[in-house]
Design a protein around this motif. Sequence first.
Motif, PDB file in Angstrom:
ATOM      1  N   GLN A  95     -15.656  -7.660  -9.035  1.00 40.05           N
ATOM      2  CA  GLN A  95     -16.895  -7.216  -8.393  1.00 40.05           C
ATOM      3  C   GLN A  95     -17.916  -8.338  -8.284  1.00 40.05           C
ATOM      4  O   GLN A  95     -18.552  -8.510  -7.242  1.00 40.05           O
ATOM      5  N   GLN A  96     -18.076  -9.112  -9.338  1.00 41.99           N
ATOM      6  CA  GLN A  96     -19.083 -10.170  -9.347  1.00 41.99           C
ATOM      7  C   GLN A  96     -18.514 -11.543  -9.011  1.00 41.99           C
ATOM      8  O   GLN A  96     -19.200 -12.548  -9.152  1.00 41.99           O
ATOM      9  N   GLY A  97     -17.253 -11.599  -8.592  1.00 40.91           N
ATOM     10  CA  GLY A  97     -16.649 -12.882  -8.240  1.00 40.91           C
ATOM     11  C   GLY A  97     -16.156 -13.666  -9.433  1.00 40.91           C
ATOM     12  O   GLY A  97     -15.074 -14.232  -9.415  1.00 40.91           O
ATOM     13  N   LEU A  98     -16.985 -13.736 -10.486  1.00 40.95           N
ATOM     14  CA  LEU A  98     -16.650 -14.464 -11.711  1.00 40.95           C
ATOM     15  C   LEU A  98     -16.275 -15.915 -11.426  1.00 40.95           C
ATOM     16  O   LEU A  98     -15.307 -16.446 -11.974  1.00 40.95           O
ATOM     17  N   LEU A  99     -17.073 -16.558 -10.576  1.00 39.97           N
ATOM     18  CA  LEU A  99     -16.875 -17.985 -10.326  1.00 39.97           C
ATOM     19  C   LEU A  99     -17.522 -18.778 -11.454  1.00 39.97           C
ATOM     20  O   LEU A  99     -18.505 -18.349 -12.058  1.00 39.97           O
ATOM     21  N   LEU A 100     -16.966 -19.944 -11.745  1.00 37.18           N
ATOM     22  CA  LEU A 100     -17.535 -20.816 -12.780  1.00 37.18           C
ATOM     23  C   LEU A 100     -18.703 -21.598 -12.182  1.00 37.18           C
ATOM     24  O   LEU A 100     -18.513 -22.372 -11.235  1.00 37.18           O
ATOM     25  N   PRO A 101     -19.914 -21.413 -12.708  1.00 35.22           N
ATOM     26  CA  PRO A 101     -21.095 -22.001 -12.063  1.00 35.22           C
ATOM     27  C   PRO A 101     -21.128 -23.519 -12.081  1.00 35.22           C
ATOM     28  O   PRO A 101     -21.775 -24.134 -11.234  1.00 35.22           O
ATOM     29  N   GLU A 102     -20.432 -24.132 -13.036  1.00 32.31           N
ATOM     30  CA  GLU A 102     -20.473 -25.596 -13.132  1.00 32.31           C
ATOM     31  C   GLU A 102     -19.500 -26.282 -12.183  1.00 32.31           C
ATOM     32  O   GLU A 102     -19.545 -27.506 -12.025  1.00 32.31           O
ATOM     33  N   LEU A 103     -18.623 -25.510 -11.554  1.00 31.89           N
ATOM     34  CA  LEU A 103     -17.660 -26.079 -10.617  1.00 31.89           C
ATOM     35  C   LEU A 103     -18.115 -25.865  -9.180  1.00 31.89           C
ATOM     36  O   LEU A 103     -18.832 -24.907  -8.880  1.00 31.89           O
ATOM     37  N   THR A 104     -17.676 -26.749  -8.290  1.00 33.75           N
ATOM     38  CA  THR A 104     -17.952 -26.541  -6.871  1.00 33.75           C
ATOM     39  C   THR A 104     -17.074 -25.399  -6.356  1.00 33.75           C
ATOM     40  O   THR A 104     -16.138 -24.947  -7.031  1.00 33.75           O
ATOM     41  N   ALA A 105     -17.373 -24.959  -5.138  1.00 38.22           N
ATOM     42  CA  ALA A 105     -16.600 -23.869  -4.546  1.00 38.22           C
ATOM     43  C   ALA A 105     -15.127 -24.238  -4.439  1.00 38.22           C
ATOM     44  O   ALA A 105     -14.241 -23.449  -4.790  1.00 38.22           O
ATOM     45  N   VAL A 106     -14.833 -25.429  -3.958  1.00 38.86           N
ATOM     46  CA  VAL A 106     -13.434 -25.820  -3.780  1.00 38.86           C
ATOM     47  C   VAL A 106     -12.732 -25.970  -5.124  1.00 38.86           C
ATOM     48  O   VAL A 106     -11.538 -25.665  -5.253  1.00 38.86           O
ATOM     49  N   GLU A 107     -13.457 -26.407  -6.152  1.00 37.94           N
ATOM     50  CA  GLU A 107     -12.862 -26.500  -7.483  1.00 37.94           C
ATOM     51  C   GLU A 107     -12.586 -25.110  -8.055  1.00 37.94           C
ATOM     52  O   GLU A 107     -11.570 -24.904  -8.730  1.00 37.94           O
ATOM     53  N   ASN A 108     -13.479 -24.153  -7.789  1.00 44.27           N
ATOM     54  CA  ASN A 108     -13.223 -22.780  -8.221  1.00 44.27           C
ATOM     55  C   ASN A 108     -11.963 -22.227  -7.578  1.00 44.27           C
ATOM     56  O   ASN A 108     -11.154 -21.587  -8.243  1.00 44.27           O
ATOM     57  N   VAL A 109     -11.803 -22.459  -6.293  1.00 46.81           N
ATOM     58  CA  VAL A 109     -10.606 -21.971  -5.596  1.00 46.81           C
ATOM     59  C   VAL A 109      -9.351 -22.632  -6.149  1.00 46.81           C
ATOM     60  O   VAL A 109      -8.317 -21.985  -6.331  1.00 46.81           O
ATOM     61  N   ALA A 110      -9.437 -23.924  -6.447  1.00 45.56           N
ATOM     62  CA  ALA A 110      -8.269 -24.680  -6.901  1.00 45.56           C
ATOM     63  C   ALA A 110      -7.901 -24.412  -8.355  1.00 45.56           C
ATOM     64  O   ALA A 110      -6.806 -24.785  -8.798  1.00 45.56           O
ATOM     65  N   LEU A 111      -8.784 -23.744  -9.088  1.00 56.29           N
ATOM     66  CA  LEU A 111      -8.615 -23.626 -10.535  1.00 56.29           C
ATOM     67  C   LEU A 111      -7.250 -23.079 -10.967  1.00 56.29           C
ATOM     68  O   LEU A 111      -6.628 -23.645 -11.883  1.00 56.29           O
TER      69      LEU A 111
END
Length: 263
Positions: A95-111
């Motif tokens: 629901q909230q995405g749960l992306l890591l705030p310290e990473l860029t968008a592309v780094e979040n996708v690549a995680l």
Amino acid sequence: MRTNDLLLATGLTKSYGPTHALAGVDFTVGRGEAVAVMGPSGCGKTTLLHCLAGVIAPDLGQITLFAPHGPVSVSGASSEDRAAIRLNHFGFVFQQGLLLPELTAVENVALPLLVGRTSRGAALGRAAELMARLGLTGLEERRPGQLSGGQQQRVAIARAQVGDPAVVFADEPTGALDSQTSSEVMHALLASTIGEGRGLVLVTHDRGVADRCHRVLSMLDGRWAGAQPTRQLPPTGPARATDPATPTMTAASTDSPRLGATR
């Protein structure tokens, strides 16, 4: 079992003390199929999702993933093996995405690829490709706090697809969005899952979101309380990147009562 099944569960039971979160549930999702699960809070929706995805193990019942190399028992796997199954075969949107705030968008996708030890260059390249397909070109270096809610959810959808999963699990993926953004995010989610021949299992309280899936199953007190007729599934072979909001409704298949049956 249907010939296009990706994930099949039978007789799932899960209890927390005297509370029966799941009381003998059957479930299946096929290739290129989206299944929505609805019901009041506490009815067992999230427990079902967590069991199917191998986050927790059911007390009783069987869950089988039909992977390219052969059937895999999710319910019979150790916690370490379930973690590997989640990494290699499943994707997740929250629901909230749960992306890591310290990473860029592309780094979040690549995680997920980086965790799986794909080289950084290859992982970022694959991530950028998926972001482009989801209309996120030019946002690769932004951090989550620099993105709108809809953009963050599309980044989360890209992350869920990056490992080429068989099944994507979405838990209230539009719950924090306005109606217009919710519609856009659902279109992106459906096109990138069933449009690529993946299975999609979606938990939602939003009837409008649920009605865009092929089947809608209602849960109450850990059991199935009803099911809508099965929608027309995409033809065998590579699924088309279409929104299933418009397929022709057909009579329920002979599988439907079994899939939504109360045990």
